[in-house]
Each structure stands twice: as C-alpha cells, then as structure tokens.
Design a protein around this motif. Structure first.
Motif, mmCIF file in Angstrom:
data_model
loop_
_atom_site.group_PDB
_atom_site.id
_atom_site.type_symbol
_atom_site.label_atom_id
_atom_site.label_comp_id
_atom_site.label_asym_id
_atom_site.label_seq_id
_atom_site.Cartn_x
_atom_site.Cartn_y
_atom_site.Cartn_z
ATOM 1 N N VAL A 135 30.118 25.239 52.050
ATOM 2 C CA VAL A 135 31.133 24.225 52.340
ATOM 3 C C VAL A 135 32.542 24.694 51.998
ATOM 4 O O VAL A 135 33.518 24.123 52.482
ATOM 5 C CB VAL A 135 30.823 22.872 51.651
ATOM 6 N N ALA A 136 32.639 25.729 51.167
ATOM 7 C CA ALA A 136 33.945 26.288 50.813
ATOM 8 C C ALA A 136 33.736 27.683 50.250
ATOM 9 O O ALA A 136 32.642 28.015 49.790
ATOM 10 C CB ALA A 136 34.649 25.416 49.780
ATOM 11 N N TRP A 137 34.798 28.466 50.312
ATOM 12 C CA TRP A 137 34.779 29.771 49.628
ATOM 13 C C TRP A 137 36.187 30.123 49.198
ATOM 14 O O TRP A 137 37.151 29.468 49.585
ATOM 15 C CB TRP A 137 34.110 30.848 50.468
ATOM 16 N N ALA A 138 36.284 31.143 48.389
ATOM 17 C CA ALA A 138 37.570 31.516 47.794
ATOM 18 C C ALA A 138 38.600 31.942 48.834
ATOM 19 O O ALA A 138 39.795 31.829 48.595
ATOM 20 C CB ALA A 138 37.371 32.640 46.781
ATOM 21 N N GLY A 139 38.157 32.442 49.960
ATOM 22 C CA GLY A 139 39.094 32.916 50.970
ATOM 23 C C GLY A 139 39.611 34.312 50.682
ATOM 24 O O GLY A 139 40.470 34.812 51.397
ATOM 25 N N GLU A 140 39.093 34.943 49.653
ATOM 26 C CA GLU A 140 39.491 36.305 49.301
ATOM 27 C C GLU A 140 38.410 36.947 48.450
ATOM 28 O O GLU A 140 37.508 36.275 47.946
ATOM 29 C CB GLU A 140 40.814 36.313 48.530
ATOM 30 N N SER A 141 38.495 38.257 48.308
ATOM 31 C CA SER A 141 37.571 39.010 47.465
ATOM 32 C C SER A 141 38.290 39.419 46.188
ATOM 33 O O SER A 141 39.511 39.541 46.168
ATOM 34 C CB SER A 141 37.083 40.266 48.191
ATOM 35 N N PHE A 142 37.507 39.662 45.156
ATOM 36 C CA PHE A 142 38.033 40.043 43.852
ATOM 37 C C PHE A 142 37.444 41.380 43.434
ATOM 38 O O PHE A 142 36.341 41.743 43.850
ATOM 39 C CB PHE A 142 37.695 38.967 42.814
ATOM 40 N N ALA A 143 38.148 42.100 42.594
ATOM 41 C CA ALA A 143 37.723 43.437 42.186
ATOM 42 C C ALA A 143 36.474 43.420 41.313
ATOM 43 O O ALA A 143 35.738 44.401 41.276
ATOM 44 C CB ALA A 143 38.868 44.145 41.451
ATOM 45 N N SER A 144 36.245 42.320 40.621
ATOM 46 C CA SER A 144 35.084 42.266 39.728
ATOM 47 C C SER A 144 34.414 40.894 39.803
ATOM 48 O O SER A 144 35.035 39.908 40.208
ATOM 49 C CB SER A 144 35.510 42.544 38.284
ATOM 50 N N LYS A 145 33.168 40.879 39.381
ATOM 51 C CA LYS A 145 32.421 39.623 39.344
ATOM 52 C C LYS A 145 33.061 38.659 38.352
ATOM 53 O O LYS A 145 33.131 37.457 38.614
ATOM 54 C CB LYS A 145 30.963 39.887 38.972
ATOM 55 N N SER A 146 33.556 39.172 37.242
ATOM 56 C CA SER A 146 34.175 38.284 36.247
ATOM 57 C C SER A 146 35.446 37.641 36.799
ATOM 58 O O SER A 146 35.719 36.467 36.528
ATOM 59 C CB SER A 146 34.449 39.024 34.937
ATOM 60 N N ASN A 147 36.226 38.370 37.602
ATOM 61 C CA ASN A 147 37.420 37.776 38.212
ATOM 62 C C ASN A 147 37.039 36.700 39.224
ATOM 63 O O ASN A 147 37.690 35.657 39.302
ATOM 64 C CB ASN A 147 38.272 38.846 38.890
ATOM 65 N N ALA A 148 35.999 36.946 40.010
ATOM 66 C CA ALA A 148 35.535 35.938 40.982
ATOM 67 C C ALA A 148 35.018 34.700 40.256
ATOM 68 O O ALA A 148 35.282 33.570 40.674
ATOM 69 C CB ALA A 148 34.452 36.529 41.874
ATOM 70 N N LYS A 149 34.325 34.911 39.153
ATOM 71 C CA LYS A 149 33.808 33.779 38.380
ATOM 72 C C LYS A 149 34.953 32.966 37.783
ATOM 73 O O LYS A 149 34.930 31.734 37.820
ATOM 74 C CB LYS A 149 32.879 34.277 37.278
ATOM 75 N N ARG A 150 35.970 33.637 37.261
ATOM 76 C CA ARG A 150 37.139 32.924 36.734
ATOM 77 C C ARG A 150 37.833 32.112 37.824
ATOM 78 O O ARG A 150 38.263 30.984 37.597
ATOM 79 C CB ARG A 150 38.129 33.895 36.090
#
Length: 105
Positions: free
Chosen positions: A25-40
């Motif tokens: 239903v939604a997503w960040a719209g971008e990728s992050f360098a690390s899993k921890s950054n995506a989780k934050r």
C-alpha cells in the motif's frame, strides 16, 4: 498492516507497508545504503504518518496517485495508481490513519 524492510532487486534496502493480505500500500520511494537506514526511515514514517501532508496528483498516464511529504521531503508513495481521485484519497487516508498501528518494522 505491517512494515517490511528488505533488499530490493538492486541489492539496496527499502521499506514497504503491506495490508493485512500482503498487498503493498506504500513504500519509501527510495533505496537506502543499509538495512538499518531503511528501518530508521520506516520507523520515522510510522511515527509521523498522521502529521504528513498527503498530496494527490494525476500522473502522465491519467491515473491518480498520492505522495506523503514531511517538510520538503517525499517520505512515502503508493504501491499502485488509481482510476479516480477519490480512490487515491481513500488509499492515502488509509495509510495516514493506519501506519502508526502497523506491525514492525
């Protein structure tokens, strides 16, 4: 609803918000360098979704979409396009109203 943080096809990480039946239903719209950054980023959206500004717009193909802004940043986009503006608004309202109670990330 639940948040899912994982690697995308390119090996970068992002977050997705899924409905109870697993539909995106939604997503960040971008990728992050690390899993921890995506989780934050997912945790930040979860906490701030109710305060975000949800913009409705018609895309180049004549379909309707929404995007969530906080400040000058787009923090979430939909998992799909919608045939009508009212359907896009309903989807945006659903995310705004329910992201805080979603499981995860």
């Amino acid at each position: 609803m639940r948040f899912d943080v994982k690697a995308d096809a390119g090996g970068h990480f992002s977050w997705w918000l899924l409905s109870g039946n697993g539909q995106q239903v939604a997503w960040a719209g971008e990728s992050f360098a690390s899993k921890s950054n995506a989780k934050r980023a997912a945790e930040s959206f979860k906490v701030g979704a109710s305060e975000a500004h949800f913009e409705l717009y018609e895309d180049a193909g004549g379909k309707w979409r929404w995007r969530a802004h906080r400040g000058n940043h787009i923090v979430a986009v939909p998992g799909e396009s919608f045939a009508t503006k009212s359907n896009a608004k309903r989807a945006a309202d659903n995310v705004r109203d329910n992201a805080a109670g979603a499981a995860g990330p």
